[in-house]
Design an enzyme around this catalytic site. Structure first.
Site, PDB file in Angstrom:
ATOM      1  N   GLU A  69       1.217   7.130   6.882  1.00 17.80           N
ATOM      2  CA  GLU A  69       2.365   6.645   6.089  1.00 17.80           C
ATOM      3  C   GLU A  69       2.194   7.011   4.616  1.00 17.80           C
ATOM      4  O   GLU A  69       3.150   7.417   3.949  1.00 17.80           O
ATOM      5  CB  GLU A  69       2.489   5.120   6.205  1.00 17.80           C
ATOM      6  CG  GLU A  69       2.842   4.623   7.594  1.00 17.80           C
ATOM      7  CD  GLU A  69       3.017   3.110   7.641  1.00 17.80           C
ATOM      8  OE1 GLU A  69       3.597   2.542   6.702  1.00 17.80           O
ATOM      9  OE2 GLU A  69       2.574   2.487   8.621  1.00 17.80           O
ATOM     10  N   SER A  81       0.831  -1.211   0.000  1.00 17.70           N
ATOM     11  CA  SER A  81       0.000   0.000   0.000  1.00 17.70           C
ATOM     12  C   SER A  81       0.868   1.266   0.000  1.00 17.70           C
ATOM     13  O   SER A  81       0.497   2.277  -0.607  1.00 17.70           O
ATOM     14  CB  SER A  81      -1.001   0.004   1.162  1.00 17.70           C
ATOM     15  OG  SER A  81      -0.345   0.181   2.386  1.00 17.70           O
ATOM     16  N   ASN A  82       2.033   1.214   0.644  1.00 19.14           N
ATOM     17  CA  ASN A  82       2.939   2.375   0.549  1.00 19.14           C
ATOM     18  C   ASN A  82       3.485   2.511  -0.858  1.00 19.14           C
ATOM     19  O   ASN A  82       3.639   3.627  -1.370  1.00 19.14           O
ATOM     20  CB  ASN A  82       4.073   2.248   1.569  1.00 19.14           C
ATOM     21  CG  ASN A  82       3.648   2.714   2.941  1.00 19.14           C
ATOM     22  OD1 ASN A  82       3.456   3.915   3.151  1.00 19.14           O
ATOM     23  ND2 ASN A  82       3.464   1.780   3.860  1.00 19.14           N
ATOM     24  N   LEU A 137      19.070  -6.464   4.584  1.00 25.40           N
ATOM     25  CA  LEU A 137      20.065  -6.259   3.530  1.00 25.40           C
ATOM     26  C   LEU A 137      21.461  -6.266   4.155  1.00 25.40           C
ATOM     27  O   LEU A 137      21.632  -5.851   5.304  1.00 25.40           O
ATOM     28  CB  LEU A 137      19.792  -4.929   2.818  1.00 25.40           C
ATOM     29  CG  LEU A 137      18.441  -4.887   2.086  1.00 25.40           C
ATOM     30  CD1 LEU A 137      18.021  -3.446   1.800  1.00 25.40           C
ATOM     31  CD2 LEU A 137      18.498  -5.702   0.793  1.00 25.40           C
ATOM     32  N   HIS A 140       8.732   3.194   8.629  1.00 29.48           N
ATOM     33  CA  HIS A 140       8.483   2.329   9.792  1.00 29.48           C
ATOM     34  C   HIS A 140       7.252   2.870  10.532  1.00 29.48           C
ATOM     35  O   HIS A 140       7.123   4.083  10.706  1.00 29.48           O
ATOM     36  CB  HIS A 140       9.716   2.328  10.702  1.00 29.48           C
ATOM     37  CG  HIS A 140       9.578   1.406  11.859  1.00 29.48           C
ATOM     38  ND1 HIS A 140       9.710   0.036  11.743  1.00 29.48           N
ATOM     39  CD2 HIS A 140       9.279   1.636  13.154  1.00 29.48           C
ATOM     40  CE1 HIS A 140       9.501  -0.528  12.912  1.00 29.48           C
ATOM     41  NE2 HIS A 140       9.239   0.427  13.792  1.00 29.48           N
TER      42      HIS A 140
END
Ligand code: GRF
Length: 205
Positions: free
Chosen positions: A178, A18-19, A97, A113
């Site tokens: 967000e 969704s972001n 990562l 976040h």
């Protein structure tokens, strides 16, 4: 269509996206300083891939399961370079990562976040916010450094925690913030308006 000078961006997802969708929609505006060059998922079943494809955006799946971190990151890095990417946005990307990868993209790698960092790093954020009794929560867009959920903070948005909030209802309230915050932060970076000084980010221009 964004301007010819728009910075090419990759969005990395693992799920719903969704972001990612909010970033794609923001970047569709004529004057947005970034364009989404590719969406990369580390799982073929990431729901967000369909939305990206529907919007004519290139997608790639680089499966991470059972793969050594360094091998996955090398494949990812090669894909980013192939697409001419200059900025990478992590958006619900559930894979750590390597520090080598993070260092090579330092200053060009963002994450969102769902808490007011440095509080509530990690997962199960909304459950822990409610258990803590905190009255305010929110979300943070920050530069990524090798340590998880750390790194210079670009923007934050705060909301009050309703008395009757559940982890799900709180997640929805924060998610709405967000979706506004991430495009703003990406826009600032793409315009070259962010200067990092130690842990602090200053806005210029
Ligand atoms: C968001 O809450 C984001 O802050 C966190 O993971 C969630 C991803 O949701 N990193 P979506 O895939 O963007 O819908």
């Amino acid at each position: 269509m964004s301007p010819a000078t728009a910075k090419p961006v990759a969005i990395l997802i693992s799920g719903r996206g969704s972001n990612m969708a909010a970033l794609i929609e923001a970047a569709a505006a004529l004057d947005f300083p970034a364009r989404i060059a590719v969406v990369i998922a580390n799982r073929a079943d990431a729901e967000g891939l369909a939305f990206a494809q529907k919007h004519g955006i290139a997608t790639e799946v680089i499966p991470s399961k059972g793969k050594e971190r360094a091998a996955f990151d090398a494949e990812l890095d090669a894909a980013l370079r192939r697409h001419g990417v200059e900025i990478v946005c992590l958006a619900g990307f559930m894979r750590l990562l390597t520090s080598g990868f993070v260092e090579s993209w330092r200053g060009r790698l963002l994450n969102i976040h769902p808490s007011l960092l440095p509080a509530f790093k990690g997962t199960q954020v909304h459950e822990r916010v409610l258990e803590s009794g905190a009255r305010i929560t929110g979300c943070t867009v920050h530069f990524v450094v090798p340590e998880m959920d750390e790194g210079p903070i670009i923007l934050q948005a705060a909301i009050a925690v309703p008395d009757d909030a559940t982890p799900q209802s709180l997640a929805e309230l924060v998610l709405a913030e967000e979706h506004k915050l991430y495009p703003q932060a990406l826009g600032l970076l793409a315009e070259g308006r962010l200067r990092v000084d130690g842990n602090r980010v200053r806005m210029v221009g």
